[in-house]
Scaffold this motif. Structure first.
Motif, PDB file in Angstrom:
ATOM      1  N   LYS A 196       0.850  -1.193   0.000  1.00 37.94           N
ATOM      2  CA  LYS A 196       0.000   0.000   0.000  1.00 37.94           C
ATOM      3  C   LYS A 196       0.885   1.241   0.000  1.00 37.94           C
ATOM      4  O   LYS A 196       2.035   1.184   0.433  1.00 37.94           O
ATOM      5  CB  LYS A 196      -0.893   0.012   1.243  1.00 37.94           C
ATOM      6  N   LEU A 197       0.341   2.345  -0.438  1.00 41.32           N
ATOM      7  CA  LEU A 197       1.075   3.607  -0.382  1.00 41.32           C
ATOM      8  C   LEU A 197       1.525   3.882   1.049  1.00 41.32           C
ATOM      9  O   LEU A 197       2.656   4.287   1.292  1.00 41.32           O
ATOM     10  CB  LEU A 197       0.216   4.758  -0.899  1.00 41.32           C
ATOM     11  N   SER A 198       0.658   3.625   2.010  1.00 47.01           N
ATOM     12  CA  SER A 198       0.957   3.922   3.417  1.00 47.01           C
ATOM     13  C   SER A 198       2.120   3.085   3.962  1.00 47.01           C
ATOM     14  O   SER A 198       2.687   3.425   5.000  1.00 47.01           O
ATOM     15  CB  SER A 198      -0.287   3.722   4.283  1.00 47.01           C
ATOM     16  N   ASP A 199       2.512   2.013   3.279  1.00 46.60           N
ATOM     17  CA  ASP A 199       3.662   1.218   3.716  1.00 46.60           C
ATOM     18  C   ASP A 199       4.957   2.024   3.676  1.00 46.60           C
ATOM     19  O   ASP A 199       5.916   1.680   4.362  1.00 46.60           O
ATOM     20  CB  ASP A 199       3.826  -0.039   2.851  1.00 46.60           C
ATOM     21  N   SER A 200       4.969   3.071   2.872  1.00 48.08           N
ATOM     22  CA  SER A 200       6.177   3.900   2.760  1.00 48.08           C
ATOM     23  C   SER A 200       5.931   5.313   3.286  1.00 48.08           C
ATOM     24  O   SER A 200       6.614   6.254   2.893  1.00 48.08           O
ATOM     25  CB  SER A 200       6.655   3.938   1.302  1.00 48.08           C
ATOM     26  N   LYS A 201       4.991   5.428   4.205  1.00 46.35           N
ATOM     27  CA  LYS A 201       4.672   6.730   4.799  1.00 46.35           C
ATOM     28  C   LYS A 201       5.935   7.355   5.389  1.00 46.35           C
ATOM     29  O   LYS A 201       6.785   6.682   5.929  1.00 46.35           O
ATOM     30  CB  LYS A 201       3.611   6.572   5.879  1.00 46.35           C
TER      31      LYS A 201
END
Length: 166
Positions: free
Chosen positions: A38-43
């Motif tokens: 997910k995008l949030s994995d690299s927040k």
């Protein structure tokens, strides 16, 4: 929506196209080991998202190689290459080509990324060539929807935007 062609024939992009200043939508794609990403994995990191129709074509190969070569110079920037190629094909291609600095991700399962970023080509079930830079607070700071899918992106502008994003 921007007019986009594939081999000079108009195509329909589904989803809402993004603009600089938009919040990047959360999406789910598959890594080469079939795990969800997910995008949030690299927040908290800057993301340069390189979108290609198929990793196994000349322009897509060149685009992926270019960003792989430049990734080390980008510091705290995660480089993601997204296509609808199967994860197995992406893994095979990266191993054969020595691609180690970008993460290849597949939107094959449900076009979640393609629809949320406005790059899913309705007629072909491919993604339209594009580049997005998303800063550490998930704001889109650079967008390029390439008008002719078979053409190259503006590498210099995308790399400069990734270096400037925080």
């Amino acid at each position: 929506m921007a007019a986009v062609t594939f081999k000079e024939k108009p195509v329909t992009l589904t989803g809402k196209q993004l603009s600089v200043g938009d919040k990047a939508p959360e999406f789910t794609v598959l890594a080469t080991d079939l795990s969800e990403v997910k995008l949030s994995d690299s927040k908290g990191k800057v993301r340069l998202i390189s979108v290609v129709p198929s990793i196994d074509t000349g322009v897509c190969e060149a685009q992926t190689r270019k960003f792989n070569e430049e990734a080390a110079e980008l510091g705290n920037v995660e480089v993601l290459t997204i296509s609808v190629d199967l994860p197995f094909a992406q893994r095979r291609w990266c191993a054969a080509e020595g691609i180690e600095n970008v993460q290849t991700l597949s939107d094959h399962r449900d076009l979640d990324f393609g629809k949320k970023f406005g790059v899913a080509i309705e007629e072909l079930r491919l993604l339209s060539r594009s580049i997005f830079v998303v800063d550490s607070s998930d704001t889109v700071t650079y967008v390029e929807y390439v008008p002719e899918v078979t053409n190259h992106v503006n590498y210099d502008a995308a790399l400069a935007a990734a270096k400037q994003a925080k």
